[in-house]
Design an enzyme around this catalytic site. Structure first.
Site, PDB file in Angstrom:
ATOM      1  N   GLU A  28       0.853  -1.359   0.035  1.00 58.29           N
ATOM      2  CA  GLU A  28       0.079  -0.065   0.148  1.00 58.29           C
ATOM      3  C   GLU A  28       0.853   1.304  -0.055  1.00 58.29           C
ATOM      4  OE1 GLU A  28      -2.657   0.743   3.615  1.00 58.29           O
ATOM      5  OE2 GLU A  28      -4.040  -0.012   2.332  1.00 58.29           O
ATOM      6  N   GLN A  46      -2.360  17.046  -5.734  1.00 60.66           N
ATOM      7  CA  GLN A  46      -1.820  17.010  -6.828  1.00 60.66           C
ATOM      8  C   GLN A  46      -0.841  15.823  -7.158  1.00 60.66           C
ATOM      9  OE1 GLN A  46      -0.831  20.610  -8.815  1.00 60.66           O
ATOM     10  NE2 GLN A  46       1.105  19.782  -9.581  1.00 60.66           N
ATOM     11  N   ASP A  47      -0.618  15.161  -8.112  1.00 56.31           N
ATOM     12  CA  ASP A  47       0.484  14.131  -8.239  1.00 56.31           C
ATOM     13  C   ASP A  47       1.512  14.298  -9.359  1.00 56.31           C
ATOM     14  OD1 ASP A  47      -0.518  12.714  -6.107  1.00 56.31           O
ATOM     15  OD2 ASP A  47      -1.028  10.883  -7.184  1.00 56.31           O
ATOM     16  N   ASN A  48       2.437  14.313  -9.248  1.00 64.48           N
ATOM     17  CA  ASN A  48       3.488  14.564 -10.202  1.00 64.48           C
ATOM     18  C   ASN A  48       4.365  13.540 -10.447  1.00 64.48           C
ATOM     19  OD1 ASN A  48       2.502  17.319 -10.553  1.00 64.48           O
ATOM     20  ND2 ASN A  48       3.837  17.904  -8.589  1.00 64.48           N
ATOM     21  N   ARG A  58      17.977  17.971  -9.723  1.00 63.72           N
ATOM     22  CA  ARG A  58      16.520  18.744  -9.494  1.00 63.72           C
ATOM     23  C   ARG A  58      16.400  19.704  -8.298  1.00 63.72           C
ATOM     24  NH1 ARG A  58      12.872  17.959 -14.208  1.00 63.72           N
ATOM     25  NH2 ARG A  58      13.432  15.963 -15.161  1.00 63.72           N
ATOM     26  N   HIS A  61      14.017  23.172  -4.613  1.00 65.80           N
ATOM     27  CA  HIS A  61      12.716  23.871  -4.832  1.00 65.80           C
ATOM     28  C   HIS A  61      11.766  23.960  -3.800  1.00 65.80           C
ATOM     29  CE1 HIS A  61      13.270  22.056  -9.271  1.00 65.80           C
ATOM     30  NE2 HIS A  61      13.960  23.196  -8.877  1.00 65.80           N
ATOM     31  N   LYS A  71       5.249  17.783   0.315  1.00 64.03           N
ATOM     32  CA  LYS A  71       5.428  16.577  -0.543  1.00 64.03           C
ATOM     33  C   LYS A  71       5.740  15.344   0.133  1.00 64.03           C
ATOM     34  CE  LYS A  71       7.423  19.988  -3.824  1.00 64.03           C
ATOM     35  NZ  LYS A  71       9.097  20.346  -4.502  1.00 64.03           N
ATOM     36  N   HIS A 118      13.369  21.265  -1.541  1.00 59.53           N
ATOM     37  CA  HIS A 118      13.408  19.947  -1.987  1.00 59.53           C
ATOM     38  C   HIS A 118      14.165  19.912  -3.232  1.00 59.53           C
ATOM     39  CE1 HIS A 118      11.931  16.431  -3.982  1.00 59.53           C
ATOM     40  NE2 HIS A 118      12.338  15.967  -3.203  1.00 59.53           N
ATOM     41  N   TYR A 131       5.699  12.232  -6.704  1.00 56.12           N
ATOM     42  CA  TYR A 131       5.500  12.991  -5.677  1.00 56.12           C
ATOM     43  C   TYR A 131       4.057  13.450  -5.755  1.00 56.12           C
ATOM     44  CZ  TYR A 131       7.547  16.884  -8.516  1.00 56.12           C
ATOM     45  OH  TYR A 131       7.617  17.768  -9.533  1.00 56.12           O
ATOM     46  N   ASP A 169      17.234  26.252 -12.451  1.00 54.52           N
ATOM     47  CA  ASP A 169      18.129  25.819 -11.259  1.00 54.52           C
ATOM     48  C   ASP A 169      19.589  26.495 -11.182  1.00 54.52           C
ATOM     49  OD1 ASP A 169      15.759  24.504 -10.744  1.00 54.52           O
ATOM     50  OD2 ASP A 169      16.712  22.506 -11.153  1.00 54.52           O
TER      51      ASP A 169
END
Length: 191
Positions: A28, A46-48, A58, A61, A71, A118, A131, A169
């Site tokens: 799960e 929201q899922d990314n 990356r 942020h 997140k 992050h 995430y 970045d």
């Protein structure tokens, strides 16, 4: 689900209970009731997902208030080094970070509360990273700290000269030149 506290209050590592048999495995990956009870009461909206190759970095942020985001992140293919940096003014751990290796084998997830920058570095040939966020993306609130800021003391396990970063970045400020919009509050959760 096992919740592992880190050296900074707020971010936690989550290890799922994995059930394996001859067919493969099952676990799960998210259960709101359990998450609310064991980690934090968060409403993800929201899922990314991103796909990156070795050497991509990356971050670091975050979104400025009132559009800040907590997140819940995981790597479903490959391996990343995932990092959260405390950017809450007045925090006893301001500027310190938590780093965790997330892989398709360990199935670990990392919860990053609001008030943290992050980022991650891809350590495998390819990585698919997912995430959940508790606030929608707002480009006008998008901000960051330099992922290459030596003062943060992050060992990314990638040679910075060979790192692949976006133009955006590369333009983020160093922590010493940054005025954080987040305040640390004792006894107030950071999500």
């Amino acid at each position: 689900m096992k919740v592992i506290k880190t050296n900074i209050e707020g971010p936690v590592i989550i290890e799922p209970s994995i059930f394996k048999d001859t067919r493969g495995y099952f676990f799960e990956s998210y259960n709101k009731q359990l998450f609310d009870k064991e980690v934090a009461k968060v409403d993800f909206v929201q899922d990314n997902e991103s796909c990156s190759t070795y050497g991509v970095m990356r971050g670091l942020h975050f979104q400025r208030p009132p559009f800040a985001q907590a997140k819940l992140v995981r790597c479903v293919k490959g391996t990343v080094l995932d990092v959260a940096v405390d950017i809450r003014k007045g925090s006893p751990t301001y500027g310190q970070h938590v780093a965790v290796e997330l892989t398709e084998e360990n199935h670990r997830q990392f919860f990053i509360p609001r008030g943290f920058a992050h980022g991650f570095a891809v350590l495998s040939d390819i990585a698919i990273f997912q995430y959940k966020c508790d606030n929608y993306y707002h480009p006008e609130a998008d901000y960051g700290i330099s992922i290459l800021d030596d003062s943060l003391g992050i060992y990314w396990r990638i040679d910075p000269v060979k790192a692949i970063l976006s133009e955006k970045d590369l333009k983020h400020s160093l922590l010493k030149d940054f005025d954080s919009p987040f305040e640390f509050h004792i006894h107030t959760p950071a999500y």
